[in-house]
Design a protein around this motif. Structure first.
Motif, mmCIF file in Angstrom:
data_model
loop_
_atom_site.group_PDB
_atom_site.id
_atom_site.type_symbol
_atom_site.label_atom_id
_atom_site.label_comp_id
_atom_site.label_asym_id
_atom_site.label_seq_id
_atom_site.Cartn_x
_atom_site.Cartn_y
_atom_site.Cartn_z
ATOM 1 N N PRO A 324 0.792 -1.296 0.012
ATOM 2 C CA PRO A 324 0.021 -0.099 -0.008
ATOM 3 C C PRO A 324 0.758 1.202 -0.011
ATOM 4 O O PRO A 324 0.335 2.224 -0.605
ATOM 5 C CB PRO A 324 -0.712 -0.213 1.325
ATOM 6 C CG PRO A 324 -0.007 -0.948 2.100
ATOM 7 C CD PRO A 324 0.503 -2.018 1.299
ATOM 8 N N VAL A 325 1.987 1.236 0.663
ATOM 9 C CA VAL A 325 2.757 2.455 0.453
ATOM 10 C C VAL A 325 3.317 2.765 -0.776
ATOM 11 O O VAL A 325 3.321 3.848 -1.316
ATOM 12 C CB VAL A 325 4.191 2.081 1.638
ATOM 13 C CG1 VAL A 325 5.329 3.285 1.288
ATOM 14 C CG2 VAL A 325 3.715 2.326 2.981
ATOM 15 N N ALA A 326 3.762 1.681 -1.423
ATOM 16 C CA ALA A 326 3.993 1.752 -2.955
ATOM 17 C C ALA A 326 2.775 2.323 -3.806
ATOM 18 O O ALA A 326 3.152 3.226 -4.583
ATOM 19 C CB ALA A 326 4.660 0.481 -3.684
ATOM 20 N N ALA A 327 1.809 2.014 -3.645
ATOM 21 C CA ALA A 327 0.550 2.550 -4.182
ATOM 22 C C ALA A 327 0.496 3.936 -3.883
ATOM 23 O O ALA A 327 0.089 4.820 -4.585
ATOM 24 C CB ALA A 327 -0.624 1.723 -3.874
ATOM 25 N N GLY A 328 0.752 4.363 -2.739
ATOM 26 C CA GLY A 328 0.679 5.781 -2.021
ATOM 27 C C GLY A 328 1.603 6.607 -2.862
ATOM 28 O O GLY A 328 1.417 7.642 -3.263
ATOM 29 N N VAL A 458 -4.637 -6.810 -4.655
ATOM 30 C CA VAL A 458 -6.132 -6.247 -4.973
ATOM 31 C C VAL A 458 -6.366 -5.206 -3.987
ATOM 32 O O VAL A 458 -7.146 -4.107 -4.379
ATOM 33 C CB VAL A 458 -7.055 -7.539 -4.864
ATOM 34 C CG1 VAL A 458 -8.531 -7.045 -4.823
ATOM 35 C CG2 VAL A 458 -6.731 -8.588 -5.974
ATOM 36 N N ALA A 459 -6.235 -5.589 -2.663
ATOM 37 C CA ALA A 459 -6.516 -4.425 -1.696
ATOM 38 C C ALA A 459 -5.897 -3.075 -2.069
ATOM 39 O O ALA A 459 -6.279 -1.904 -1.817
ATOM 40 C CB ALA A 459 -6.039 -4.904 -0.330
ATOM 41 N N ALA A 460 -4.515 -2.958 -2.370
ATOM 42 C CA ALA A 460 -3.855 -1.828 -2.531
ATOM 43 C C ALA A 460 -4.336 -1.265 -3.788
ATOM 44 O O ALA A 460 -4.250 -0.153 -4.062
ATOM 45 C CB ALA A 460 -2.447 -2.157 -2.655
ATOM 46 N N TYR A 500 -7.650 0.406 2.460
ATOM 47 C CA TYR A 500 -6.692 -0.749 2.495
ATOM 48 C C TYR A 500 -6.968 -1.684 3.522
ATOM 49 O O TYR A 500 -7.082 -2.820 3.523
ATOM 50 C CB TYR A 500 -5.416 -0.500 2.368
ATOM 51 C CG TYR A 500 -4.529 -1.802 2.394
ATOM 52 C CD1 TYR A 500 -3.996 -2.575 0.920
ATOM 53 C CD2 TYR A 500 -3.669 -1.903 3.498
ATOM 54 C CE1 TYR A 500 -3.151 -3.456 1.415
ATOM 55 C CE2 TYR A 500 -2.632 -2.802 3.513
ATOM 56 C CZ TYR A 500 -2.591 -3.682 2.247
ATOM 57 O OH TYR A 500 -1.616 -4.855 2.527
ATOM 58 N N ALA A 501 -7.142 -1.127 4.707
ATOM 59 C CA ALA A 501 -7.449 -1.819 6.189
ATOM 60 C C ALA A 501 -8.820 -2.767 6.050
ATOM 61 O O ALA A 501 -8.721 -3.890 6.489
ATOM 62 C CB ALA A 501 -7.398 -1.132 7.245
ATOM 63 N N LEU A 502 -9.702 -2.069 5.560
ATOM 64 C CA LEU A 502 -10.980 -2.933 5.176
ATOM 65 C C LEU A 502 -10.753 -4.175 4.455
ATOM 66 O O LEU A 502 -11.321 -4.987 4.380
ATOM 67 C CB LEU A 502 -12.075 -1.736 4.932
ATOM 68 C CG LEU A 502 -12.392 -0.722 6.038
ATOM 69 C CD1 LEU A 502 -13.390 0.150 5.188
ATOM 70 C CD2 LEU A 502 -13.290 -1.345 7.055
ATOM 71 N N GLY A 503 -10.187 -3.736 3.101
ATOM 72 C CA GLY A 503 -10.121 -4.442 2.134
ATOM 73 C C GLY A 503 -9.197 -5.737 2.640
ATOM 74 O O GLY A 503 -9.343 -7.103 2.392
ATOM 75 N N ALA A 504 -7.979 -5.580 3.332
ATOM 76 C CA ALA A 504 -7.127 -6.537 3.857
ATOM 77 C C ALA A 504 -7.793 -7.594 4.925
ATOM 78 O O ALA A 504 -7.749 -8.873 4.778
ATOM 79 C CB ALA A 504 -5.967 -5.899 4.852
ATOM 80 N N ARG A 505 -8.874 -7.108 5.657
ATOM 81 C CA ARG A 505 -9.641 -7.920 6.591
ATOM 82 C C ARG A 505 -10.823 -8.527 5.595
ATOM 83 O O ARG A 505 -10.950 -9.829 5.844
ATOM 84 C CB ARG A 505 -10.418 -6.693 7.571
ATOM 85 C CG ARG A 505 -9.512 -6.430 8.554
ATOM 86 C CD ARG A 505 -10.062 -5.693 9.912
ATOM 87 N NE ARG A 505 -9.517 -5.104 10.512
ATOM 88 C CZ ARG A 505 -8.700 -5.761 11.735
ATOM 89 N NH1 ARG A 505 -8.701 -7.181 11.862
ATOM 90 N NH2 ARG A 505 -7.643 -5.054 12.403
#
Length: 524
Positions: A324-328, A458-460, A500-505
């Motif tokens: 997710p940091v890379a996406a950011g 997918v989440a990111a 991302y947190a919601l997607g990860a869960r």
């Protein structure tokens, strides 16, 4: 890994203060100015020479060697470490003397695009900075000795002292009237920057000397450093030197190309690379530092399943944060650079260019971290030949693609293309390293790794698209200046991180739950 949270905290503080140092220097010397370019090239010169002559060997050979020595009841491990430190001091002292004499030649090699005035200033800076080679060598050796004794946290706090000294130096430079104009630089200001910068590295070394004494290691130079297996160390480090030479060739090519891309391009590229390294250092380096001693012990016992398990967990835990940091970075690179660099004597155009370079580097973050983590497995087995050959190939890909980019991409945009070339090279290195490593130790837990990374991607991706939509919606309302960029970064990052947190869960990314539990409990 038992001290993972403390290590991550120390690394985070170290890297944050290091980045504050970069921001302070940018504000004082001016992003996009010839003065900051001269200072930047001079300041990275001792780092590159240190890596060339010894840094790679210390990173890949010394820690496993010290661990094996400590396990040998017939060897005095403290005497061994003292003789090893003595050898490092004597060798690097000679290197410092030689390079100070050769400073003009080094500057012609690293920055052929400098003006005569830039070159003269850079040579003065370089001669004051070159003693840092010795300071870095002693610091790295002491950090390796502490790591071999399972003391991981102290070495990660030491750079904070260095950063604070340099930050103070930059602030004093501004107070006494320093500007980003090379032609107004006085002798007193030059001495302040020169001495203050090297003093920071010296203080870092002193902190590690104190930490070593508290860990029971006495820093004592031995007149005769023989008896530590110099020939054996040389053989082990020989292949590492090859990879370091290749890496330095990359540095020379990239720095020289950037020096020809326009005023300020060198510091633009350097600052973007520094920011790119921040999440890697906080997450991946913390994991690498904690896992390497364990891998070395497992490798010494030929426990391949344990090595595979440590490697798989390291890759999955680091990617949970780095994806997710890379996406950011890809989505928010320009806005981040504006918020961080558009201050003081910095040029707004240079800040925007830095953001574009940073966005290109976002593509390299996960491949780079995975590639570096996997290389450590070979070092744990005492194999320096294989990673040297792989990293040399990666360097060759980087140089070849950068030279092609230089022909196709004129002007300042070249530094963006260079970042893209490095992303391609790291991705190639990741694939090749995984294939070679699989042949060495068998299965790499590939199905689990692919499944976890697919879920993270997918989440990111969903989070990144949400952040991009937020950026596009806000730009017309708040603008692209510093205030508008700050608002955009905060809101877009919050939206993306939350999703991302919601997607990860929702996707049941087990590593995300493990990581959050580690943070809550302080256990790894």
């Amino acid at each position: 890994m038992r001290t993972g949270q403390a290590m991550a905290t120390a690394t985070l503080v170290s890297r944050v203060t290091g980045f504050v140092r970069v921001l302070t220097l940018v504000a004082a010397l001016g992003l996009g100015t010839r003065l900051l370019d001269a200072y930047t090239v001079a300041n990275v010169t001792p780092n590159s020479i240190y890596e060339l002559v010894m840094g790679g060997a210390l990173a890949s050979v010394i820690v496993p060697l010290l661990i094996r020595t400590a396990a040998d009841e017939n060897t005095d491990d403290e005497l061994f470490a003292q003789r090893l430190l003595s050898l490092i001091v004597y060798a690097l002292a000679v290197v410092v003397i030689v390079t100070i004499i050769a400073a003009p030649l080094l500057m012609d090699l690293y920055a052929s695009g400098f003006t005569p005035e830039q070159r003269r200033t850079a040579i003065v800076f370089t001669r004051f900075f070159l003693p840092q080679i010795l300071f870095y060598g002693v610091s790295a050796a002491l950090a390796a000795i502490l790591n071999a004794r399972d003391r991981f946290v102290s070495p990660m706090w030491a750079p904070v002292a260095n950063n604070l000294v340099v930050i103070t130096t930059a602030l004093v430079f501004v107070v006494i009237g320093g500007t980003g104009r090379l032609e107004t630089l006085t002798q007193a200001q030059t001495l302040l920057l020169s001495i203050g910068t090297s003093a920071g590295v010296a203080v870092q070394m002193l902190v590690l000397i104190v930490a070593g004494r508290r860990a029971g290691f006495r820093v004592r130079l031995r007149a005769d450093p023989r008896g530590i297996g110099i020939r054996r160390i040389g053989v082990m480090a020989g292949w590492t030197v090859l990879s370091v030479i290749a890496a330095q060739a990359v540095f020379v090519v990239i720095t020289d190309l950037a020096s020809q891309a326009g005023p300020g391009a060198v510091s633009v590229y350097s600052n973007a690379y520094t920011l790119f390294q921040l999440p890697y250092a906080v997450i991946a380096v913390t994991i690498i530092t904690g896992v390497l001693p364990m891998m070395s012990r497992s490798a010494a016992g030929r426990d391949f399943p344990r090595v595979t398990a440590d490697l798989s967990r390291s890759l999955r835990l680091s990617s949970t944060v780095l994806v997710p940091v890379a996406a950011g970075l890809v989505v928010l690179g320009p806005q981040l650079a504006t918020v961080l660099f558009a201050h003081g004597n910095a040029s707004p155009e240079a800040a925007r260019l830095t953001g574009s370079v940073l966005a290109a580097y976002g593509l390299a973050l996960v491949p780079f971290a995975g590639y570096q983590i996997m290389l450590r497995v070979f070092y744990a087995f005492g194999d320096t030949r294989t990673p040297a050959l792989i990293s040399t190939g990666v360097s060759a890909v980087t140089i070849a693609t950068c030279l092609v980019a230089a022909r196709l991409t004129p002007g300042p945009d070249l530094v963006i293309a260079i970042a893209g070339c490095t992303a391609l090279a790291y991705a190639t290195g990741l694939v090749v390293t995984a294939a070679v490593l699989r042949r060495r130790i068998g299965l790499l837990d590939g199905h689990r790794l692919l499944d976890a990374h697919a879920r993270m991607l997918v989440a990111a991706t969903v989070a990144g698209l949400t952040a991009a939509v937020t950026v596009r919606s806000l730009q017309s309302a708040v603008g692209t200046a510093w205030t508008g960029s700050a608002v955009t970064v905060l809101l877009a990052a919050a939206a993306g991180a939350g999703l991302y947190a919601l997607g990860a869960r929702g996707l049941r990314i087990a590593e995300f739950g493990e990581l959050t539990a580690m943070i809550r409990t302080g256990r790894a």
